[in-house]
Design a protein around this motif. Structure first.
Motif, PDB file in Angstrom:
ATOM      1  N   UNK A   1     -19.921 -43.085  16.759  1.00  0.00           N
ATOM      2  CA  UNK A   1     -19.006 -41.950  16.597  1.00  0.00           C
ATOM      3  C   UNK A   1     -17.620 -42.386  16.144  1.00  0.00           C
ATOM      4  N   UNK A   2     -17.232 -43.640  16.404  1.00  0.00           N
ATOM      5  CA  UNK A   2     -15.934 -44.134  15.960  1.00  0.00           C
ATOM      6  C   UNK A   2     -15.910 -44.367  14.455  1.00  0.00           C
ATOM      7  N   UNK A   3     -17.081 -44.595  13.841  1.00  0.00           N
ATOM      8  CA  UNK A   3     -17.152 -44.874  12.414  1.00  0.00           C
ATOM      9  C   UNK A   3     -17.275 -43.618  11.561  1.00  0.00           C
ATOM     10  N   UNK A   4     -17.599 -42.487  12.162  1.00  0.00           N
ATOM     11  CA  UNK A   4     -17.792 -41.249  11.408  1.00  0.00           C
ATOM     12  C   UNK A   4     -16.454 -40.665  10.969  1.00  0.00           C
ATOM     13  N   UNK A   5     -16.426 -40.036   9.790  1.00  0.00           N
ATOM     14  CA  UNK A   5     -15.210 -39.319   9.392  1.00  0.00           C
ATOM     15  C   UNK A   5     -15.029 -38.074  10.268  1.00  0.00           C
ATOM     16  N   UNK A   6     -13.817 -37.562  10.306  1.00  0.00           N
ATOM     17  CA  UNK A   6     -13.495 -36.422  11.157  1.00  0.00           C
ATOM     18  C   UNK A   6     -14.367 -35.200  10.864  1.00  0.00           C
ATOM     19  N   UNK A   7     -14.621 -34.935   9.591  1.00  0.00           N
ATOM     20  CA  UNK A   7     -15.400 -33.755   9.218  1.00  0.00           C
ATOM     21  C   UNK A   7     -16.833 -33.855   9.743  1.00  0.00           C
ATOM     22  N   UNK A   8     -17.433 -35.028   9.592  1.00  0.00           N
ATOM     23  CA  UNK A   8     -18.806 -35.215  10.072  1.00  0.00           C
ATOM     24  C   UNK A   8     -18.862 -35.148  11.598  1.00  0.00           C
ATOM     25  N   UNK A   9     -17.871 -35.733  12.238  1.00  0.00           N
ATOM     26  CA  UNK A   9     -17.818 -35.711  13.698  1.00  0.00           C
ATOM     27  C   UNK A   9     -17.671 -34.278  14.211  1.00  0.00           C
TER      28      UNK A   9
ATOM     29  N   UNK B   1      -9.316 -37.511  20.940  1.00  0.00           N
ATOM     30  CA  UNK B   1      -8.654 -38.815  20.939  1.00  0.00           C
ATOM     31  C   UNK B   1      -8.044 -39.097  19.574  1.00  0.00           C
ATOM     32  N   UNK B   2      -8.782 -38.777  18.529  1.00  0.00           N
ATOM     33  CA  UNK B   2      -8.276 -39.000  17.177  1.00  0.00           C
ATOM     34  C   UNK B   2      -7.091 -38.110  16.849  1.00  0.00           C
ATOM     35  N   UNK B   3      -7.140 -36.890  17.321  1.00  0.00           N
ATOM     36  CA  UNK B   3      -6.064 -35.942  17.024  1.00  0.00           C
ATOM     37  C   UNK B   3      -4.783 -36.288  17.776  1.00  0.00           C
ATOM     38  N   UNK B   4      -4.910 -37.084  18.824  1.00  0.00           N
ATOM     39  CA  UNK B   4      -3.716 -37.456  19.585  1.00  0.00           C
ATOM     40  C   UNK B   4      -3.099 -36.266  20.280  1.00  0.00           C
ATOM     41  N   UNK B   5      -3.913 -35.528  21.000  1.00  0.00           N
ATOM     42  CA  UNK B   5      -3.443 -34.347  21.707  1.00  0.00           C
ATOM     43  C   UNK B   5      -2.300 -34.672  22.649  1.00  0.00           C
ATOM     44  N   UNK B   6      -1.439 -33.710  22.868  1.00  0.00           N
ATOM     45  CA  UNK B   6      -0.283 -33.948  23.735  1.00  0.00           C
ATOM     46  C   UNK B   6      -0.696 -34.198  25.181  1.00  0.00           C
ATOM     47  N   UNK B   7       0.042 -35.045  25.835  1.00  0.00           N
ATOM     48  CA  UNK B   7      -0.184 -35.335  27.241  1.00  0.00           C
ATOM     49  C   UNK B   7       0.466 -34.234  28.062  1.00  0.00           C
ATOM     50  N   UNK B   8      -0.276 -33.656  28.969  1.00  0.00           N
ATOM     51  CA  UNK B   8       0.249 -32.577  29.798  1.00  0.00           C
ATOM     52  C   UNK B   8       1.088 -33.152  30.920  1.00  0.00           C
ATOM     53  N   UNK B   9       2.315 -32.690  31.011  1.00  0.00           N
ATOM     54  CA  UNK B   9       3.180 -33.085  32.104  1.00  0.00           C
ATOM     55  C   UNK B   9       3.028 -32.027  33.190  1.00  0.00           C
ATOM     56  N   UNK B  10       2.256 -32.334  34.219  1.00  0.00           N
ATOM     57  CA  UNK B  10       1.933 -31.345  35.237  1.00  0.00           C
ATOM     58  C   UNK B  10       3.140 -30.953  36.082  1.00  0.00           C
ATOM     59  N   UNK B  11       4.192 -31.748  36.085  1.00  0.00           N
ATOM     60  CA  UNK B  11       5.389 -31.387  36.834  1.00  0.00           C
ATOM     61  C   UNK B  11       6.083 -30.172  36.233  1.00  0.00           C
ATOM     62  N   UNK B  12       5.959 -29.984  34.938  1.00  0.00           N
ATOM     63  CA  UNK B  12       6.641 -28.865  34.290  1.00  0.00           C
ATOM     64  C   UNK B  12       5.865 -27.564  34.416  1.00  0.00           C
ATOM     65  N   UNK B  13       4.644 -27.600  34.936  1.00  0.00           N
ATOM     66  CA  UNK B  13       3.858 -26.389  35.062  1.00  0.00           C
ATOM     67  C   UNK B  13       4.259 -25.549  36.270  1.00  0.00           C
ATOM     68  N   UNK B  14       4.978 -26.126  37.193  1.00  0.00           N
ATOM     69  CA  UNK B  14       5.440 -25.388  38.363  1.00  0.00           C
ATOM     70  C   UNK B  14       6.685 -24.607  37.967  1.00  0.00           C
TER      71      UNK B  14
END
Length: 76
Positions: free
Chosen positions: A4-12, A43-56
């Motif tokens: 799965x690491x070798x596949x292009x984004x579209x195929x994945x 993982x490839x898209x580099x989604x934002x890390x959720x800061x759970x402290x700011x959810x309160x």
């Protein structure tokens, strides 16, 4: 065999959609495969890390001291 690491984004993405459809149709093993493929996409898209402290959303003075759960029958 291509990993799965070798596949292009579209195929994945296409494979993830296909496996998710199989999982929704009742295939017991398809859910895990779809999850792995979707995890690789995130993982490839580099989604934002959720800061759970700011959810309160309470004011800062209200959340500075945690309430003692074992003394709920007493007044503070």
């Amino acid at each position: 065999m291509t990993t799965k690491q070798e596949l292009p984004d579209e195929a994945l993405s296409a494979m993830a959609i296909e496996w998710r459809r199989k999982a929704l149709a009742g295939d017991l093993h398809a859910r895990g495969i779809a999850h792995e493929l979707e995890t690789e996409l995130r993982r490839r898209a580099g989604g934002p890390f959720t800061n759970y402290d700011t959810l309160d959303l309470r004011p800062l003075e209200m959340r500075s001291e945690p309430r003692r759960w074992w003394s709920f029958w007493r007044e503070r």
